[in-house]
Design a protein around this motif. Sequence first.
Motif, PDB file in Angstrom:
ATOM      1  N   SER A 234       0.198  -1.513  -0.247  1.00 61.50           N
ATOM      2  CA  SER A 234      -0.205  -0.062  -0.137  1.00 61.50           C
ATOM      3  C   SER A 234       0.583   1.403  -0.021  1.00 61.50           C
ATOM      4  O   SER A 234       2.102   1.067   0.651  1.00 61.50           O
ATOM      5  N   SER A 235       0.145   2.266  -0.579  1.00 59.48           N
ATOM      6  CA  SER A 235       0.447   3.494  -0.260  1.00 59.48           C
ATOM      7  C   SER A 235       1.638   4.178   1.075  1.00 59.48           C
ATOM      8  O   SER A 235       2.418   4.823   1.290  1.00 59.48           O
ATOM      9  N   GLY A 236       0.053   4.179   2.064  1.00 57.46           N
ATOM     10  CA  GLY A 236       0.626   3.894   3.321  1.00 57.46           C
ATOM     11  C   GLY A 236       1.936   3.259   3.795  1.00 57.46           C
ATOM     12  O   GLY A 236       2.861   3.712   4.867  1.00 57.46           O
ATOM     13  N   SER A 237       1.829   1.870   3.567  1.00 55.57           N
ATOM     14  CA  SER A 237       3.165   1.118   3.965  1.00 55.57           C
ATOM     15  C   SER A 237       4.490   1.722   3.168  1.00 55.57           C
ATOM     16  O   SER A 237       5.094   1.844   3.915  1.00 55.57           O
ATOM     17  N   ARG A 238       4.604   2.135   1.972  1.00 56.32           N
ATOM     18  CA  ARG A 238       5.536   2.030   1.391  1.00 56.32           C
ATOM     19  C   ARG A 238       5.918   3.745   2.504  1.00 56.32           C
ATOM     20  O   ARG A 238       7.265   4.205   2.320  1.00 56.32           O
ATOM     21  N   ALA A 239       5.205   4.976   2.326  1.00 56.96           N
ATOM     22  CA  ALA A 239       5.200   6.691   2.809  1.00 56.96           C
ATOM     23  C   ALA A 239       5.834   6.008   4.638  1.00 56.96           C
ATOM     24  O   ALA A 239       7.069   6.364   4.000  1.00 56.96           O
ATOM     25  N   TYR A 240       5.703   4.899   5.447  1.00 54.46           N
ATOM     26  CA  TYR A 240       6.093   4.938   6.503  1.00 54.46           C
ATOM     27  C   TYR A 240       7.103   4.078   6.697  1.00 54.46           C
ATOM     28  O   TYR A 240       8.952   4.598   7.021  1.00 54.46           O
ATOM     29  N   VAL A 241       7.388   3.347   5.782  1.00 52.58           N
ATOM     30  CA  VAL A 241       9.808   3.088   5.059  1.00 52.58           C
ATOM     31  C   VAL A 241      10.322   4.043   4.747  1.00 52.58           C
ATOM     32  O   VAL A 241      11.316   4.313   5.404  1.00 52.58           O
ATOM     33  N   ASP A 242       9.986   5.022   3.997  1.00 52.68           N
ATOM     34  CA  ASP A 242      11.020   5.934   3.604  1.00 52.68           C
ATOM     35  C   ASP A 242      10.756   7.435   4.444  1.00 52.68           C
ATOM     36  O   ASP A 242      12.355   7.542   4.906  1.00 52.68           O
TER      37      ASP A 242
END
Length: 249
Positions: A234-242
Amino acid sequence: MKKIIAVANQKGGVGKTTTTINVAASIALQQHSVLIVDLDPQANATSGMGIQSPKATVYDCLMARDYIDGSIIKTEVPGLDMMPSGADLVGAEVELSNIAEREGILKNIVTTVKNDYQFIIFDCPPALGLLTINALVAASSVLIPVQCEYYAMEGLGRLLGNVDRIKESINPNLELEGIVLTMYDSRINLSRQVESEIREYFKEKVYTTMIPRNVSLAESPSYGKPVLLYNSASSGSRAYVDLAKEIIA
């Protein structure tokens, strides 16, 4: 590297708990040891990590004014532990109000375990009460989630004023870790305007990564999982990884 971070904002609904859980999980999955301390009586971080009816909580530690063995629980995420909260924490502010040096109780507790972790992250309640003050006294820095709306900007100024007062009076080592923009929607003019104004004023203290409005972020707590375990694509998951990578850097 050792960081003790308070995730704080006096305004509710800005994504403090979501940020705490998902930043902590993302940091842990990058091979760093992390402890979440849930300081919110609503215990949303605790339930959001799938922990139900813990035997000991942060309340017990605060009342004992020391670390209680068994109050730290391993989570489903390797390298990520939690000191859970519970409804009894509601009374902590009243019960601690007459104790000498009450602002430093959490710091004393954390001192006993801080060498076991590279990151300790406090999920603060949405108020500048005694629990949040304890977090700011114990922390080395404060991370501020800001929802991309007008009233959130107003609250940001008040919070930073309180952080400065605590830095001047109790914790001279307290720094601003950074500001993270949450619930961002590029289709909405207000989101873009708030982003522009906050970046213009705070410059490099605003993280490059912004957290989007995302269904998976909203759904994952009901499954007791950080979004990385619920929907890693998900876009939320990728954002928190970044975001985690920015914090580590």
